[in-house]
Design a protein around this motif. Sequence first.
Motif, PDB file in Angstrom:
ATOM      1  N   HIS A 107      -6.166 -25.575   6.914  1.00  0.00           N
ATOM      2  CA  HIS A 107      -6.065 -25.200   5.499  1.00  0.00           C
ATOM      3  C   HIS A 107      -5.138 -26.088   4.677  1.00  0.00           C
ATOM      4  O   HIS A 107      -5.216 -26.063   3.453  1.00  0.00           O
ATOM      5  CB  HIS A 107      -5.588 -23.746   5.388  1.00  0.00           C
ATOM      6  CG  HIS A 107      -6.448 -22.773   6.125  1.00  0.00           C
ATOM      7  ND1 HIS A 107      -7.657 -22.319   5.649  1.00  0.00           N
ATOM      8  CD2 HIS A 107      -6.284 -22.184   7.349  1.00  0.00           C
ATOM      9  CE1 HIS A 107      -8.205 -21.477   6.510  1.00  0.00           C
ATOM     10  NE2 HIS A 107      -7.388 -21.375   7.541  1.00  0.00           N
ATOM     11  N   ASP A 165      -4.898 -18.975  -0.694  1.00  0.00           N
ATOM     12  CA  ASP A 165      -5.426 -18.792   0.660  1.00  0.00           C
ATOM     13  C   ASP A 165      -4.653 -19.619   1.690  1.00  0.00           C
ATOM     14  O   ASP A 165      -4.526 -19.222   2.850  1.00  0.00           O
ATOM     15  CB  ASP A 165      -6.909 -19.193   0.695  1.00  0.00           C
ATOM     16  CG  ASP A 165      -7.787 -18.240  -0.106  1.00  0.00           C
ATOM     17  OD1 ASP A 165      -7.337 -17.103  -0.351  1.00  0.00           O
ATOM     18  OD2 ASP A 165      -8.898 -18.632  -0.493  1.00  0.00           O
ATOM     19  N   GLY A 166      -4.146 -20.788   1.262  1.00  0.00           N
ATOM     20  CA  GLY A 166      -3.437 -21.640   2.199  1.00  0.00           C
ATOM     21  C   GLY A 166      -2.024 -21.193   2.505  1.00  0.00           C
ATOM     22  O   GLY A 166      -1.374 -21.772   3.382  1.00  0.00           O
TER      23      GLY A 166
END
Length: 312
Positions: A107, A165-166
């Motif tokens: 990610h 999200d990361g």
Amino acid sequence: MSIYEPATAAETLSSRAIAHLISAALFLVVCFSWGTTWLGIKIVVESVPPLTASGLRFLIAFPLFLAFARLRGDPVLFPRRRLGFFAFVTLCYFSLPYYLLNYGELHVSSGLTALLFSCMPVMILVFSALLLRERIHLSRVLGITIGFASLVMILRSQGLGFSHDGFGAVLAILSAALMHALCYVVTKQRGAEISVITYNTLPIGLAGLLLFMAGLALERPDFSSISARSWGALAYLGLFASVGGFIVYFFLLKRMNPVMLSFVFILFPVFAVLVGAWYEGQPIAPDFAFYTTTLLAGFAVTKLPLERWSRR
């Protein structure tokens, strides 16, 4: 005075110069091998799931570590009274951290991963203060503050906020660094008498087997879909980065000033950022470069014995 003495002195100076050049070259080899590790992980996880990737890397490295242990005559097994410590090292130094690093690089970029992991020596200082009651001097507190403030700015510049999200990947990488730091301090407490070869050989083999079996059960990897590039990166990580970098580092540990050698942890993220930017074809943004420089400078301050120098 013998007429041969000047020649002997010149030869001594020449041999010392050659020894220093060899040490400097090997120092750069360690920086390069550890700096390119992060790009290697990035390439591997392009087509290999993280559990399986971690296991394969260690299974490739294990036979070479075993051969090196046999060559040196070091024991492979931990002392019986240290079996709990052996399990701790296998799980918390090799198995979980390397899975988390592989997961994190799914990610975030390889350069950012290296920068996040470069916090590990600073975490060692904190654990040493908590568990070993070692003092953290004011200069180190200042360096830690500067470093982590710069890290926050780097994450903001990359858009990695709490809702991104990361951000879970960032936490995974920092958790891996935290576990490594804890292992170093616990090793100083309980495993100082264990050879570094013994410390690495069997835990790497067992961790590799555990991770690989977990990968087969949970990830069900399709080996036919693994790219040749990922296989090449796995071979590089297992043979060169893991074994070669390790052997050269501990060779230098006996020949270089420990403070100077510890700057490997400051320099390898530089290699990682540069190589990662080249591979990904993305220019390094000025703000990222500025905060990276500040972060590494802050962490470098924590490695310098400033208080000792001021007393002198």
